[in-house]
Design a protein around this motif. Structure first.
Motif, PDB file in Angstrom:
ATOM      1  N   MET A 139       0.823  -1.208   0.000  1.00  0.00           N
ATOM      2  CA  MET A 139       0.000   0.000   0.000  1.00  0.00           C
ATOM      3  C   MET A 139       0.856   1.257   0.000  1.00  0.00           C
ATOM      4  O   MET A 139       1.766   1.413   0.822  1.00  0.00           O
ATOM      5  CB  MET A 139      -0.920   0.010   1.217  1.00  0.00           C
ATOM      6  CG  MET A 139      -1.868   1.190   1.288  1.00  0.00           C
ATOM      7  SD  MET A 139      -2.916   1.104   2.752  1.00  0.00           S
ATOM      8  CE  MET A 139      -3.760  -0.431   2.444  1.00  0.00           C
ATOM      9  N   HIS A 163      -1.388  -3.526   6.648  1.00  0.00           N
ATOM     10  CA  HIS A 163      -0.828  -3.875   5.347  1.00  0.00           C
ATOM     11  C   HIS A 163       0.652  -3.515   5.270  1.00  0.00           C
ATOM     12  O   HIS A 163       1.217  -2.917   6.190  1.00  0.00           O
ATOM     13  CB  HIS A 163      -1.626  -3.165   4.254  1.00  0.00           C
ATOM     14  CG  HIS A 163      -3.056  -3.603   4.185  1.00  0.00           C
ATOM     15  ND1 HIS A 163      -3.481  -4.656   3.409  1.00  0.00           N
ATOM     16  CD2 HIS A 163      -4.162  -3.134   4.840  1.00  0.00           C
ATOM     17  CE1 HIS A 163      -4.783  -4.823   3.568  1.00  0.00           C
ATOM     18  NE2 HIS A 163      -5.222  -3.924   4.428  1.00  0.00           N
ATOM     19  N   VAL A 175      -2.184  -0.856  -4.090  1.00  0.00           N
ATOM     20  CA  VAL A 175      -3.206   0.155  -3.802  1.00  0.00           C
ATOM     21  C   VAL A 175      -2.528   1.465  -3.454  1.00  0.00           C
ATOM     22  O   VAL A 175      -1.498   1.478  -2.770  1.00  0.00           O
ATOM     23  CB  VAL A 175      -4.104  -0.279  -2.619  1.00  0.00           C
ATOM     24  CG1 VAL A 175      -5.115   0.816  -2.265  1.00  0.00           C
ATOM     25  CG2 VAL A 175      -4.835  -1.570  -2.931  1.00  0.00           C
ATOM     26  N   LEU A 223     -10.375  -2.841   0.849  1.00  0.00           N
ATOM     27  CA  LEU A 223      -9.068  -3.474   0.794  1.00  0.00           C
ATOM     28  C   LEU A 223      -9.177  -4.983   0.943  1.00  0.00           C
ATOM     29  O   LEU A 223      -8.450  -5.743   0.275  1.00  0.00           O
ATOM     30  CB  LEU A 223      -8.161  -2.893   1.892  1.00  0.00           C
ATOM     31  CG  LEU A 223      -7.820  -1.407   1.720  1.00  0.00           C
ATOM     32  CD1 LEU A 223      -7.124  -0.879   2.965  1.00  0.00           C
ATOM     33  CD2 LEU A 223      -6.965  -1.179   0.488  1.00  0.00           C
ATOM     34  N   SER A 244      -7.918  -7.583  -1.815  1.00  0.00           N
ATOM     35  CA  SER A 244      -6.923  -8.561  -1.411  1.00  0.00           C
ATOM     36  C   SER A 244      -7.390  -9.982  -1.711  1.00  0.00           C
ATOM     37  O   SER A 244      -6.616 -10.820  -2.173  1.00  0.00           O
ATOM     38  CB  SER A 244      -6.620  -8.409   0.082  1.00  0.00           C
ATOM     39  OG  SER A 244      -5.674  -9.361   0.501  1.00  0.00           O
TER      40      SER A 244
END
Length: 348
Positions: free
Chosen positions: A17, A40, A102, A341, A345
């Protein structure tokens, strides 16, 4: 590293991220969302400011050159183009090394290339329009609206402008009592731009006896010799952790009109006088600081001044007013981000 949230009963894997935000309030909102990104494999992209450097002491941080479209408006197009070129090269290098899944960004211009290049490389891109924008989208927001995977706004007015955006208004008044304070006034120009007019107005008022007690003045990127005034301490920059301790003790804060400075002062129970930068004086790229300051003033949270001649009266008015604590609560937004997220994922 903590395991990311689950979707449909299946554990999802942590994502790579990128947390992209320029200095000041943009970066502070990302910090307020720690419950999301700490799950993350994250890294920050931000400008080389005191806040960015202090952040790098605890987290993985990549620093990029500051540039903004407003520099051209203020008569410095070559400075803008030079900064943009260096920023582009830095952003390319960062993304080649990190390859994020991301990007979450609150703007502004200094992280445009980071967001754009990451999206072109296949990353999901969550654009959170700045809390500083109540009525009109930012230039950054307009530029990235078409490429964002998800757009989030923080005012009802912007939801009307962008009906397909998701709305999360974080502003909350607090019922908690004001903490004990010292006879201390803190004046700050913020982390990004110089602001000589505020600095001079504060020092002039202190000399005239309008600011009793100790004054700590953070003056930023400008030359400032020791003013030689009793009970005055000047600092070019202040690390974020030290700033939090200072606000804990300060009775009053005199600051520019950035949301980061305003919200952190209100959260700490300080009396607040907002002295926004003005576009017509070449102090900022537009007048969004005046918009922010007036919006907060209309809610009875602070005193706002447009002219240095008003500063003394505003300080006296702030002394006569019982401070109202306020903050930004990102609980609902954080829950939505965790949901997104986890979905992304699970699809990897």
């Amino acid at each position: 590293m903590a395991e990311a949230n689950a979707v449909d009963g299946k554990a999802s894997k942590p994502l790579k991220m990128c947390l992209a935000a320029s200095g000041g309030g943009h970066l502070r909102q990302i910090l307020d969302l720690e419950s999301v990104w700490r799950e993350h494999d994250y890294f920050f992209v931000t400008e080389d400011t005191a806040l960015g450097r202090s952040l790098a002491e605890k987290h993985p941080v990549e620093l990029v050159e500051h540039y903004a479209l407003g520099q051209a408006k203020l008569g410095h197009p070559l400075r803008m183009l030079g900064g943009a070129w260096r920023n582009l090269r830095q952003s390319l290098s960062i993304l080649r090394r990190h390859k994020p899944d991301v990007v979450i960004s609150t703007g502004a211009g200094a992280v445009y290339f980071t967001a754009l290049l990451a999206k072109l490389s296949g990353a999901k891109f969550v654009h959170i329009e700045s809390f500083a924008r109540f009525d009109h989208p930012s230039a950054f927001g307009k530029m990235v609206k078409g490429i964002a995977t998800v757009t989030i706004v923080q005012s009802a007015a912007l939801k009307e402008t962008w009906p397909d955006a998701e709305l999360f208004d974080p502003f909350r008044l607090l019922d908690t009592p004001r903490p004990p304070k010292q006879a201390l006034i803190f004046a700050t120009v913020g982390a990004t731009l110089p602001f000589p007019r505020l600095v001079q107005a504060v020092l002039d008022l202190k000399r005239a006896g309008g600011l009793p007690g100790k004054l700590i003045l953070q003056y930023g990127d400008q030359d400032l010799p020791d003013p030689g005034i009793p009970d005055v301490e000047i600092r070019r920059t202040i690390p974020f952790d030290d700033l939090q301790l200072l606000l804990r003790d300060a009775d009053m804060v005199i600051c520019h009109g950035g949301t980061g400075s305003l919200v952190t002062a209100l959260r700490a129970g300080c009396r607040v006088v907002a002295f926004p930068r003005r576009h017509d004086l070449g102090e900022h790229y537009d007048d969004h600081q005046e918009e922010i300051a007036q919006t907060f003033a209309d809610r009875g949270l602070l005193q706002a001044v447009r002219d240095e001649r008003q500063l003394g009266a505003a300080v006296e008015a702030a002394k006569a007013t019982e401070p109202q604590l306020a903050t930004t609560d990102h609980t609902a937004l954080a829950a939505r981000l965790r949901q997104l997220l986890a979905q992304w994922s699970a699809k990897r």
